[in-house]
Structures are given as structure tokens and as C-alpha cells.
Design a protein around this motif. Structure first.
Motif, PDB file in Angstrom:
ATOM      1  N   VAL A  50      18.689   1.241   4.500  1.00  0.00           N
ATOM      2  CA  VAL A  50      18.637   1.684   2.805  1.00  0.00           C
ATOM      3  C   VAL A  50      18.319   1.191   2.000  1.00  0.00           C
ATOM      4  O   VAL A  50      17.817   2.234   0.582  1.00  0.00           O
ATOM      5  CB  VAL A  50      19.922   0.651   2.139  1.00  0.00           C
ATOM      6  N   SER A  51      17.279   0.590   2.183  1.00  0.00           N
ATOM      7  CA  SER A  51      15.859   0.526   0.445  1.00  0.00           C
ATOM      8  C   SER A  51      14.888   1.845   1.107  1.00  0.00           C
ATOM      9  O   SER A  51      14.397   1.934   0.206  1.00  0.00           O
ATOM     10  CB  SER A  51      15.275  -0.396   2.188  1.00  0.00           C
ATOM     11  N   TYR A  52      14.646   2.582   2.272  1.00  0.00           N
ATOM     12  CA  TYR A  52      13.901   3.472   2.206  1.00  0.00           C
ATOM     13  C   TYR A  52      15.022   4.782   1.336  1.00  0.00           C
ATOM     14  O   TYR A  52      14.283   5.182   0.230  1.00  0.00           O
ATOM     15  CB  TYR A  52      13.720   4.102   3.756  1.00  0.00           C
ATOM     16  N   LYS A  53      16.064   4.556   1.295  1.00  0.00           N
ATOM     17  CA  LYS A  53      17.082   5.352   0.549  1.00  0.00           C
ATOM     18  C   LYS A  53      16.860   5.311  -0.283  1.00  0.00           C
ATOM     19  O   LYS A  53      16.583   6.065  -1.775  1.00  0.00           O
ATOM     20  CB  LYS A  53      18.010   6.397   1.585  1.00  0.00           C
ATOM     21  N   LEU A  80       0.859  -1.086  -0.006  1.00  0.00           N
ATOM     22  CA  LEU A  80      -0.199   0.309  -0.319  1.00  0.00           C
ATOM     23  C   LEU A  80       1.346   1.198  -0.078  1.00  0.00           C
ATOM     24  O   LEU A  80       0.552   2.471  -0.648  1.00  0.00           O
ATOM     25  CB  LEU A  80      -1.075  -0.114   1.130  1.00  0.00           C
ATOM     26  N   THR A  81       1.970   1.737   0.689  1.00  0.00           N
ATOM     27  CA  THR A  81       2.997   2.281   0.127  1.00  0.00           C
ATOM     28  C   THR A  81       3.278   2.470  -0.853  1.00  0.00           C
ATOM     29  O   THR A  81       3.895   3.727  -1.217  1.00  0.00           O
ATOM     30  CB  THR A  81       4.431   2.410   0.587  1.00  0.00           C
ATOM     31  N   THR A  84       5.105   8.081   5.455  1.00  0.00           N
ATOM     32  CA  THR A  84       5.798   7.628   6.044  1.00  0.00           C
ATOM     33  C   THR A  84       5.553   6.579   6.591  1.00  0.00           C
ATOM     34  O   THR A  84       6.672   6.043   7.440  1.00  0.00           O
ATOM     35  CB  THR A  84       4.611   8.242   7.171  1.00  0.00           C
ATOM     36  N   GLY A  85       4.834   5.817   5.482  1.00  0.00           N
ATOM     37  CA  GLY A  85       4.320   4.674   5.655  1.00  0.00           C
ATOM     38  C   GLY A  85       5.930   3.680   5.245  1.00  0.00           C
ATOM     39  O   GLY A  85       6.401   2.576   5.107  1.00  0.00           O
ATOM     40  N   LEU A  86       6.324   4.494   3.801  1.00  0.00           N
ATOM     41  CA  LEU A  86       8.149   3.777   3.472  1.00  0.00           C
ATOM     42  C   LEU A  86       8.796   4.123   4.415  1.00  0.00           C
ATOM     43  O   LEU A  86      10.175   3.032   4.679  1.00  0.00           O
ATOM     44  CB  LEU A  86       7.884   4.731   2.360  1.00  0.00           C
ATOM     45  N   PHE A  87       9.187   5.440   5.952  1.00  0.00           N
ATOM     46  CA  PHE A  87      10.546   4.913   6.179  1.00  0.00           C
ATOM     47  C   PHE A  87      10.015   3.938   7.591  1.00  0.00           C
ATOM     48  O   PHE A  87      10.654   3.511   7.773  1.00  0.00           O
ATOM     49  CB  PHE A  87       9.671   6.575   6.974  1.00  0.00           C
ATOM     50  N   THR A  88       8.723   3.497   7.755  1.00  0.00           N
ATOM     51  CA  THR A  88       8.264   3.171   9.358  1.00  0.00           C
ATOM     52  C   THR A  88       7.869   1.425   8.928  1.00  0.00           C
ATOM     53  O   THR A  88       7.881   0.271   9.482  1.00  0.00           O
ATOM     54  CB  THR A  88       7.264   3.913  10.023  1.00  0.00           C
ATOM     55  N   TYR A  89       8.344   1.297   7.660  1.00  0.00           N
ATOM     56  CA  TYR A  89       7.957  -0.293   6.685  1.00  0.00           C
ATOM     57  C   TYR A  89       8.732  -0.907   7.455  1.00  0.00           C
ATOM     58  O   TYR A  89       8.274  -2.475   7.377  1.00  0.00           O
ATOM     59  CB  TYR A  89       8.704  -0.130   5.108  1.00  0.00           C
ATOM     60  N   PRO A  90      10.492  -0.726   8.046  1.00  0.00           N
ATOM     61  CA  PRO A  90      11.209  -1.531   8.490  1.00  0.00           C
ATOM     62  C   PRO A  90       9.949  -2.350   9.960  1.00  0.00           C
ATOM     63  O   PRO A  90      10.248  -3.428  10.729  1.00  0.00           O
ATOM     64  CB  PRO A  90      12.241  -1.334   8.974  1.00  0.00           C
ATOM     65  N   VAL A  91       9.651  -1.233  10.427  1.00  0.00           N
ATOM     66  CA  VAL A  91       8.280  -1.497  11.685  1.00  0.00           C
ATOM     67  C   VAL A  91       7.775  -2.226  11.871  1.00  0.00           C
ATOM     68  O   VAL A  91       7.124  -3.458  12.628  1.00  0.00           O
ATOM     69  CB  VAL A  91       8.563  -0.167  12.604  1.00  0.00           C
ATOM     70  N   LEU A  92       6.811  -2.682  11.003  1.00  0.00           N
ATOM     71  CA  LEU A  92       5.669  -3.329  10.421  1.00  0.00           C
ATOM     72  C   LEU A  92       6.244  -4.245   9.365  1.00  0.00           C
ATOM     73  O   LEU A  92       5.744  -5.454  10.469  1.00  0.00           O
ATOM     74  CB  LEU A  92       4.675  -2.924   9.119  1.00  0.00           C
ATOM     75  N   ALA A 104      15.179   7.617  -4.109  1.00  0.00           N
ATOM     76  CA  ALA A 104      16.299   7.412  -4.951  1.00  0.00           C
ATOM     77  C   ALA A 104      15.297   7.329  -6.395  1.00  0.00           C
ATOM     78  O   ALA A 104      16.102   8.051  -7.223  1.00  0.00           O
ATOM     79  CB  ALA A 104      17.950   6.711  -4.590  1.00  0.00           C
ATOM     80  N   LYS A 105      14.828   6.286  -6.278  1.00  0.00           N
ATOM     81  CA  LYS A 105      13.851   5.265  -7.887  1.00  0.00           C
ATOM     82  C   LYS A 105      12.942   6.588  -7.770  1.00  0.00           C
ATOM     83  O   LYS A 105      12.337   6.308  -8.809  1.00  0.00           O
ATOM     84  CB  LYS A 105      13.359   4.165  -7.169  1.00  0.00           C
ATOM     85  N   GLY A 106      12.400   7.573  -6.733  1.00  0.00           N
ATOM     86  CA  GLY A 106      11.470   8.643  -7.654  1.00  0.00           C
ATOM     87  C   GLY A 106      10.415   8.265  -6.289  1.00  0.00           C
ATOM     88  O   GLY A 106       9.211   9.152  -7.278  1.00  0.00           O
ATOM     89  N   LEU A 107      10.197   7.353  -5.785  1.00  0.00           N
ATOM     90  CA  LEU A 107       8.693   6.764  -5.099  1.00  0.00           C
ATOM     91  C   LEU A 107       8.748   8.223  -3.684  1.00  0.00           C
ATOM     92  O   LEU A 107       9.452   8.577  -3.494  1.00  0.00           O
ATOM     93  CB  LEU A 107       9.158   5.575  -3.767  1.00  0.00           C
ATOM     94  N   THR A 108       7.781   7.853  -3.251  1.00  0.00           N
ATOM     95  CA  THR A 108       6.897   9.361  -3.406  1.00  0.00           C
ATOM     96  C   THR A 108       7.177   9.204  -0.996  1.00  0.00           C
ATOM     97  O   THR A 108       6.949   8.197  -0.962  1.00  0.00           O
ATOM     98  CB  THR A 108       5.070   9.942  -2.901  1.00  0.00           C
ATOM     99  N   SER A 109       7.972   9.772  -0.737  1.00  0.00           N
ATOM    100  CA  SER A 109       8.134  10.120   0.223  1.00  0.00           C
ATOM    101  C   SER A 109       6.940   9.969   1.900  1.00  0.00           C
ATOM    102  O   SER A 109       6.454  10.915   2.194  1.00  0.00           O
ATOM    103  CB  SER A 109       9.144  11.338   0.651  1.00  0.00           C
TER     104      SER A 109
END
Ligand code: ADP
Ligand code: TRP
Length: 320
Positions: free
Chosen positions: A105-108, A44-45, A119-127, A112-117
Motif C-alpha cells: 500500500v505504501s507505493y500506491k 533518494l527515491t 522504479t526505486g519507489l516500487f522496489t523500495y520494500p526489497v531494499l 496517490a500523494k503525487g510522487l513520481t512513479s
């Protein structure tokens, strides 16, 4: 041992995904407890189209079942059907250091690939940590790119246990063997992002066309060749049995063959190899009721376990 892994429903699997990951996941289903889920909350992110997310999730479950995941051995479910995980995610986020996530690194890479920044993308590893910890998982089979996320999960779990007592089982990553990278149609690593892939369930005609277009060198037919350095041979080896592999290698060493013939053999071998899975998939796709039942049963089993672990965590930190 409890094995768990999640598969993002972000696209149809290609040969590289199958040999480099899916086949190895499925081989682990003989462990005492094997849980596999379609990570639709993670997807969903990035997927913001309702129909697409839904269809991809069903397709991913169908792909896994067609490729050998057996619901009698393993528990298969959709991530969002276990709401306890999202609740556990908040509990973990409340103690997860920002720095831990900032180093991922996956967030960065995704930014870098142009995905929208978001919050869920950043907290992805916690989920992801909640996914793993919710089922007391011991072993998490993942590709090498995911090992950092398993480290994050371990850190978060150890931090929580340190503060509140022994609540979580500390998991270990089982890094899948990707030593034999599956080459794509251009000879580079097969990847969705390079457009050099052939899908497992691709229409047979289209797969054959792609095989016939695989890049080869322009050495003359008579010249003997080393099979071990040839990507066409590497691809053929994935689908051939020992005898066929030996025969093809001998042909390479002798010379006097055309790459066109190897490509035809490869296209035939791949079509035969995936034929039973293709058939199974078509059968299953025609029985949506059965799929619903498998995923429903899987979610019920998964929820039972996740609610016990969630309760343990809630009690430990004063939420109950
Ligand atoms: P892609 O590069 O196509 O985006 P992913 O990064 O989604 O593939 O990979 C999913 C899983 O498949 C990972 O575990 C990865 O190691 C494996 N995989 C992908 N491509 C290959 C390949 N060419 N050879 C071997 N394994 C692969
Ligand atoms: N992040 C994983 C990937 O992109 C998918 C995933 C989500 C996962 N939750 C997980 C993998 C838990 C292992 C365990 O491939």
C-alpha cells in the motif's frame, strides 16, 4: 537478539515522531546488538536535491545522537556506506514476486500523494528487506505503517531459504506503541502532512508561539473539565512528571483556570524536557570530525556483518 531499524532522512522530527517512534527505538539500544541507520538510499527515491539529501542525512544522525542514541551501545551508520546491501538487494529482487510488491500500500499511497512513479519507489520494500536480512536481524522496531514491508521481507527471505537453503534469519516486526497518538496544534494527529507539528529542535521562540496558538474550545473558565479528553492536557502529560500531571488534572477537574496558563506550562515543560538534547545537539554539530568518526566506525562494523551474510547468499545461489 539483534535489533535493527532504519530512519528516513526526510525531515526534522516532531513531537509525534519522538514519542511515537524515536524514543522507543532508542530504548531498544540495550539489546545485545542494536543497529540503526539513516536510510538515505530510500530517501533518494523522493529527495532529488544533492545538498538537501546530504544535509538531511547528517541532521538525522545528529538528531538520533542528541536524543540519546549512544554509539557505545548501538551501531549508527549511513545506509549507502554499506554497499553490500545494494548487492544483496539485487539478489533478492531476482526472486521477489512482482505480485508481492504490487500489493504494497505504501507505493500506491505515495503515487496517490503525487510522487513520481520511479522504479526505486516500487522496489523500495526489497531494499528494505536487504537492509534487514544483511545483518541477521531478529527484531525490527517499526511504526504500524511499516508492518507490511516486514511481511514482504519475511516472504522474500522464506522464498530464498526454501530454494537455496537456510541462508537468512527470518525477522519479526516489533510494532511500536502508537496507542497514544500525539495530537498536533489543531487537536488532530500531529503529522508533517497536516502542518500541525512542533519540531523537537525547533527554535524555542517559534515552538512557544505554536503552543500558544493550539486550538482550544470556548468553554468558560469556571467550568470543570475532563483532562483525559483534552489534547492540551495530553500534550502537557508527555513532558510533565507524575506529580505535575496529577496537579494539572486536578486543576482541570476543579475548573476556574485558563487555557492560556496551561499553554504556558506546556511551553515551559517542553522547553525543559528537550533542553539537554538541544544542548547535546549543538555540541555535536560543532564537532563534525566526531560525527564522521561515529558514522565511520558504525559503517565498518555494519559492513563486516553484511559482507558475511552477502557471501552466504552468493554461495547459496551460485554467484561464488
Ligand atoms: P508524519 O505523519 O509526520 O509524516 P511519519 O509517517 O514519518 O510521520 O512517522 C514516522 C514515525 O513516527 C512512525 O513510526 C509513526 O508511527 C510515528 N508518528 C508520527 N506521528 C505521530 C503521532 N502524532 N503520534 C505518535 N506517533 C507518531
Ligand atoms: N521504510 C522505513 C520508513 O519509511 C525506513 C526503513 C528503511 C527501514 N529500511 C528499513 C525500517 C529497515 C526498518 C528496517 O520508515
Amino acid at each position: 537478539m539483534r535489533v535493527l531499524s532504519g530512519i528516513q532522512p526526510t525531515g526534522r522530527p516532531h513531537w509525534g515522531n519522538y514519542f511515537g517512534a524515536i524514543r522507543q527505538y532508542i530504548d531498544l539500544q540495550t539489546e545485545e546488538f542494536a543497529y540503526y541507520f539513516v536510510a538515505n538510499l530510500h530517501a533518494l527515491t523522493t529527495i532529488r536535491d544533492k545538498e538537501q539529501l546530504h544535509q538531511n542525512s547528517i541532521d538525522t544522525a545528529l538528531d538520533m545522537l542528541a536524543l540519546g542514541l549512544d554509539p557505545n551501545h548501538a551501531v549508527l551508520f549511513i545506509q549507502s556506506d554499506v554497499p553490500e546491501v545494494s548487492e544483496l538487494c539485487w539478489i533478492l529482487m531476482s526472486g521477489a514476486p512482482m505480485g508481492l510488491l504490487e500489493r504494497c500500500v505504501s507505493y500506491k499511497d505515495k503515487l496517490a500523494k503525487g510522487l513520481t512513479s520511479v522504479t526505486g519507489l516500487f522496489t523500495y520494500p526489497v531494499l528494505q528487506a536487504a537492509d534487514i536480512l544483511a545483518y541477521d536481524s531478529d527484531i525490527v522496531p517499526v511504526g504500524a505503517d511499516q508492518t507490511q514491508h516486514i511481511e514482504v521481507c519475511r516472504d522474500i527471505a522464506q522464498g530464498f531459504n526454501h530454494q537455496f537453503g537456510e541462508v537468512f534469519v527470518i525477522p519479526r516486526a516489533k510494532v511500536l506503541d502508537s496507542s497514544a497518538k500525539v495530537p498536533g496544534t489543531d487537536g488532530e494527529k500531529m503529522s508533517k502532512s497536516y502542518g500541525n507539528f512542533i519540531e523537537v529542535f525547533e527554535d524555542e521562540k517559534s515552538a512557544r508561539k505554536k503552543v500558544m496558538r493550539i486550538a482550544t474550545d470556548s468553554r468558560p473558565m469556571e467550568e470543570p473539565k475532563d483532562p483525559d479528553t483534552d489534547h492540551l492536557y495530553q500534550l502537557y502529560s508527555l513532558f510533565a512528571n507524575d506529580k505535575e500531571r496529577e496537579e494539572m488534572a486536578a486543576l482541570y477537574r476543579k475548573g476556574g483556570f485558563g487555557y492560556g496558563d496551561v499553554k504556558k506550562s506546556l511551553a515551559d515543560a517542553a522547553a525543559n524536557y528537550f533542553a539537554p538534547a538541544r544542548e547535546r545537539r549543538a555540541e555535536l554539530a560543532a564537532k563534525p570530525e566526531e560525527i564522521r568518526q561515529i558514522l565511520g566506525d558504525g559503517a565498518a562494523t555494519a559492513r563486516k556483518k553484511a559482507s558475511q551474510v552477502l557471501k552466504r547468499a552468493q554461495e547459496a545461489c551460485g554467484l561464488k
